[in-house]
Every structure is written in structure tokens, then in C-alpha cells.
Scaffold this active site. Sequence first.
Site, PDB file in Angstrom:
ATOM      1  CD  GLU A  92     -78.633  20.383  -9.366  1.00 26.44           C
ATOM      2  OE1 GLU A  92     -77.943  19.733 -10.175  1.00 26.44           O
ATOM      3  OE2 GLU A  92     -78.556  20.234  -8.147  1.00 26.44           O
TER       4      GLU A  92
ATOM      5  CE  LYS B 278     -81.492  12.587 -15.616  1.00 26.09           C
ATOM      6  NZ  LYS B 278     -80.663  12.104 -16.702  1.00 26.09           N
TER       7      LYS B 278
ATOM      8  CE1 TYR C  66     -73.998  15.491 -10.887  1.00 20.01           C
ATOM      9  CE2 TYR C  66     -74.285  16.737 -12.907  1.00 20.01           C
ATOM     10  CZ  TYR C  66     -74.081  15.536 -12.273  1.00 20.01           C
ATOM     11  OH  TYR C  66     -73.960  14.382 -13.003  1.00 20.01           O
TER      12      TYR C  66
ATOM     13  CB  CYS D 279     -88.301 -21.067 -31.618  1.00 25.19           C
ATOM     14  SG  CYS D 279     -86.820 -20.047 -31.629  1.00 25.19           S
TER      15      CYS D 279
ATOM     16  CE  LYS E 127     -84.285  10.735 -17.886  1.00 23.82           C
ATOM     17  NZ  LYS E 127     -84.486   9.530 -18.619  1.00 23.82           N
TER      18      LYS E 127
ATOM     19  CB  CYS F 165     -82.912 -21.992 -28.844  1.00 26.59           C
ATOM     20  SG  CYS F 165     -83.329 -20.568 -29.867  1.00 26.59           S
TER      21      CYS F 165
ATOM     22  CB  CYS G 246     -87.817 -20.249 -27.862  1.00 24.89           C
ATOM     23  SG  CYS G 246     -86.755 -21.628 -28.297  1.00 24.89           S
TER      24      CYS G 246
ATOM     25  CG  ASP H 289     -79.091  13.929 -23.154  1.00 17.09           C
ATOM     26  OD1 ASP H 289     -78.764  12.943 -22.479  1.00 17.09           O
ATOM     27  OD2 ASP H 289     -79.769  13.843 -24.192  1.00 17.09           O
TER      28      ASP H 289
ATOM     29  CB  CYS I  97     -84.124 -23.472 -32.370  1.00 10.21           C
ATOM     30  SG  CYS I  97     -85.342 -23.448 -31.050  1.00 10.21           S
TER      31      CYS I  97
END
Length: 678
Positions: free
Chosen positions: A115, A117, A227, A411, A317, A435, A429, A119, A414
Site C-alpha cells: 500500500e 505510505k 487501511y 562547554c 521509505k 550547566c 559537558c 504522508d 557554562c
Amino acid sequence: MSSEVTSKRADALRRALDDHNHRYYVLDDPSVSDAEYDALFRELSDLEAAHPELQTPDSPTQRVGAAPLGQFEAVTHAVPMLSLGNAFDADELADFDRQVSERLDASETITYVAEPKLDGLAVSLRYEHGVFVQGATRGDGKTGENVTQNLKTIRSLPLRLRGENPPAVLEVRGEVFMSLAAFQANNERLLAADQKPFVNPRNAAAGGLRQLDSKKTAERQLSIFCYSLGEVSDDAEVPSTQYDLFAWLQAFGFPTNGETKRCQGHAQCYAFYEALSAKRATLPYEIDGVVFKVDELRLQKELGQRSRAPRWAIAQKFPAEEVTTTLQAIEWQVGRTGALTPVARLQPVFVGGVTVTNATLHNIDEIERKDVRVDDTVVVRRAGDVIPEVARVVLEDRSKNSKKTELPTTCPVCGSDVKRADGDVVARCTGALTCDAQRREGIKHFASRRAMDVDGLGNKLVEQLVDEGLIQSYADLFTLTAEQLVQLPRMAEKSANNLIAAISTAKDTTLARFVFALGVREVGETTASSLADHFGSLEALMNASIEELEAVNDVGPVAATSVHDFFNQQANVDAVMSMMDAGVTFPTPLESAADAVEQTLEGHTYVLTGTLADGLTRDEAKAMLQQLGAKVSGSVSKKTTGLIAGEKAGSKLTKAESLGVPVLDDADLQALLAPLKR
Ligand code: IVH
């Protein structure tokens, strides 16, 4: 009062309009002109206006015009709505076919149904005795939103099933989408009104389904193809194959997709996929791949499912769309667990139906492997809802100015050290809750729909709360007051009160959600659920040793250590305890509790209807009955042990009485549940 003649006329008009609608929107074969249709429609509207008692919920006049809602109600799916696993090439499809054969111990080639697919968005449509009574979105698969009014605006969706003797309960699943023609018409309408056009049909359909005012949904002219099935009562004569299911659904009036085909084995499946790829651009709606399903429903049942996807179906897909653009900068984002993710800032480019300005580069290893540099021309890829990514560099176009990127040593948020464990691709980090980024992301996760589900607390608001210093961590959410909130810019008193109420509602949660919400590293939704089921209480989980944790299904040594470490940090224990003090509660998970409870109701099937006493919801009553071993069904049949009827019981009560099924009241229910109260 309306006479019998008037009532008969209204009924005849409804049937005629249903027929014309079906011919026009489903069969694409109208037999009357628009003017004739309109005249019949007006006659019915006038009749119903003059005699409101003649109006029925399934009347064609009820497709639009319902009063706008304040919010959507939650709907628990009797049968979960699953998602699908993916195959990305012919080999993966062949693997899937082999696994199916092996599991079934089949010597013959397996028959599949292919079938398109679509969207769009999956929905569940519930019909009781032939009348459309409820439509819901998929949500998280277990609980969705009640969008009945909006679904009624889909002209091809039957409000009443065609044919005689409809089943007592029939839940049909399908995909709501926006056709390309409707997409174009909508965008012309928006542009003419000086409004922003929709970026793609999928977003337009999703937004349309979530309108609180169904008149807005109606404007979008959504479509649906059906379906599969959800809950179905025993009286339905369900066909034995997926392929025959389409004809069965059509006979009830449901639109189904015409591009479906039976295929023998993976080779024919793949050939279908290639043929549909070639045809894709000519279809009047968007599709993003093909779904293959084992044809025999009996075999589907035998194969069963993994956590969220069936073992009997797979989606292949289409490859993601690719475009080229310039990479302007690489920035590092810090996530909830401190993970540093490189993000490419791009020259804006339209791909996969949206304009993309950022794309993920995954991690430093990927940057090095692909040799991505600032100023490069890069290929950007995007498929469906997936985050756009930089696929590769166009090396021929590399300029002399292109600059390499290195992993930061501190980081960017932070300033704490960045560490990368041996063998780990992810750098983190080390600032933990000091942080700012980690705290913010942690709070967003905590409040999110699949976690504590604090309605209305979105990412922007979390940022604001942290920026204004109102909260530092998720535990602080529960001490927020409306007085504090109204100080925020653009926060009216009503919104402040709503948020406080939503936070309060969210306190009533489940152990699985709470554990997931804590954001323990390595603990996703499934693991959180397994932990909750296994330990049954927060206390038991917090006190578990690494060995005990490893004994849980799906929990490996890494996750076990992570959970153990989490609950051995005083700051985390304090946060959890302060939330419990603030009133976070959860019912004991059923399965673990079941061991301890005598199964007094085993072999009995009950149906719940109406409003129960003492504020007990039907879902709660259902859970308690199940805890005692009972089955709880959605419809009354001869096999039903008893119908538990609260106030305002409706058609189920009539049905039970006609079948001679015992009807129980609130006191009887309390007696049944007594073993739980001891
Ligand atoms: S079957 C096993 N059939 O794809 C049940 N899904 O990735 C899964 N979808 O949530 C659904 N077209 O929204 C099925 N022909 C089709 C479909 C389809 C689109 C969507 C659906 C589902 C998602 C799973």
C-alpha cells in the site's frame, strides 16, 4: 411536534444525501448536480431547524457547525495504534521477509499487501451500531485526542455505515491527509487574504485536525484513506486477509486507496516499490514510501508486535530529498544529558517540503569522516519529519577559505570541561545541573507530552521561566505560584492560573512517566516502563542494586549503572523527594501488583458505561477490574458477565437488557472491587 411523515422525510433525505456524498467523494461518480444536492441539503436543514428533535448526530447537516471546543479530550485507544519499522533498501526488505518466514516457520513464499505510505496522520474512527461516535488522533499510540468534530468535516468519511446490520463496535484506522489540489486551493485562499501559505500538505493536514473550531478544519478540505481495524465486536464478520479488508471497508462506505496490490515475497514487493516510485509524481497526494503487510490476518496475529511496531508490516521509505547549500557556521548545542551536538548553520534552502536553516552534523567523528568545513558547499538531506542532516561535502566546490572545526574543550554554555569517555562518540559537558543548557533541556523534557505532560508548558515558556529566575530545576515547577507567573511579560492572569492548574494535574501521573521524566541517561520511555512494571514502586526502584536493575527486561549493564548512579546522588534524591512532598502521585502498576492480588474475577467479562459514583473514571474502574483478572470489553454481547452502569447509561444498557445480561450498579462494582481495598 413533528409528524411521522416529516420524520420519514428527514430520514429519506439523510439517506439520499449520504448516498450522493458517497458517490461524489468516495466513488467519484456523482449522479446528481451540485444544485440538486444543495436543494436536498437545504430541505433537510430547514426540516431540522423547524423540528430540532429530528436532528441526529449522524445527519449530513452535522459535518460542520459544531460549537468550538475549549480543548480536546483524551481518548484511550482500546487497541494501541502502532507505528512501523523501516527498510531503506532491497536488502533490508529481503531481511524482513526472511524474518517473517522464519518466525512463521513457513516453507512457502509469503503473500504481502503493498500500500502507498500516505504522508498524513493516523486516526482511529469508532462506529457504534453503525453510527460514527468518536474519532481520535494516534497521539502516543495509547492515548490520542478526541477530534470527532473535525473528522466529521471530511466529506468522504461516512457518518453512518452503509449496508444492513453494522457491527456493534467497529473501529477503523486510516490516514488523514491533504490532497495536492486542496493544498493548492488552501494556499491560494491564504495568499489572497495576505496570510502565510502552508509549507507542505502534511503540516497543513496536521494543523487542520487540531483546530478547536471545526469550521477551520472544514476550510482545509481534508481527505482520508482507511487501511486497518482497531476494536471490533464479535458480531462483525471480519475477512481473513488484509486485501479483502479493503473491499469490506469499502462496502461500509469507507474510502480506501486504489494503489494497493498483493505481492508474493520480497522480490514482487520491491518491484511494486519501484513502480510506485516512478508513479509518485503523478499521484494527486503526497506519499513517502510503501507499506508492506502480511496478507493473512491470522498470520499477522501469530507474528505479533515488538514494543511499538508490528512484526508483520514494514515501511519502505523513498530516499530523502537532497539539495546543496552553503554551510555558514558550525555551532555546538548542549543537550539534556550534556551531549554536545554540532549544528550546521546553513544558507536557507527549501528541501523536503520546508525551508531548512540548520542541520545536524551528529558528532565530531562524523564531521571528520565527512570532512565538513565552514564555508563548504554541502548536500543537505531531509525526509519526512526527520531532522535535516548534512549528507556530504561537494569537494569540487571547496574554497581556500574553508575552515576545519574542532571539538570545544569547554562547554560553550557554562564553561565546564568537556569530556569524552573512551570509545564514546559523544562528548559531554561535565557541568551537570550547574550547566544552564542541561537544566533547561531537562525541564523541557520533564514537562513534555510523553513525560509529565504539563499542558501548555512548551519550550519557550520553560526558557522564560529559567531566564526570569523563577525555576532552576524541574522540581521547582511544583512550587511556582500564579503570583510569580503574572510577573512574566505577556502572561495574563488567566494563563497563569491555567498553567498552575496544568502543573497540578500533571502531578497525578504514572511511575513509568515519572521515571522517564527524570531524564536519567539511557532511560527512554520503554526502559522507564519496564522499570516501573518490574519494581512497582519508586522506593523499590530507588533502592535497587545494579544486579537487581540488570534483572529487568531490556535493561543492560550500562542503563543499570546509570539508574543506580542517578539515585545515589543526593541532589537527585532530594529533587525526587521534594516532588513527592509536593504531591506527585502514581497508581501502582497493574502487572506487578497483580502477583499479589487474588484473581477473583478471572474468566469474567464486564462492560462499563455511564458516569460512575465517587468520581471514579471508567478507565480507573477498568484498571481495577483487570487487576482482579477480569476482562473489560467495550461492547455488550451474550458473553458479557455484567454491564456496570453508572448514571446516564445509554445504548449499552438497552442492549444488555435485551440480551438478558445482568446490569450492575455502583454498589455492585464496589463489592467486586472489595478485594483491592483490603
Ligand atoms: S499501517 C501496523 N498503512 O505510517 C499499523 N500506516 O510509520 C501501522 N501510514 O502511524 C499503520 N500509510 O500514520 C499503515 N497504508 C498505511 C499507511 C500508514 C501511512 C502511516 C501511519 C502510521 C505510520 C507508521
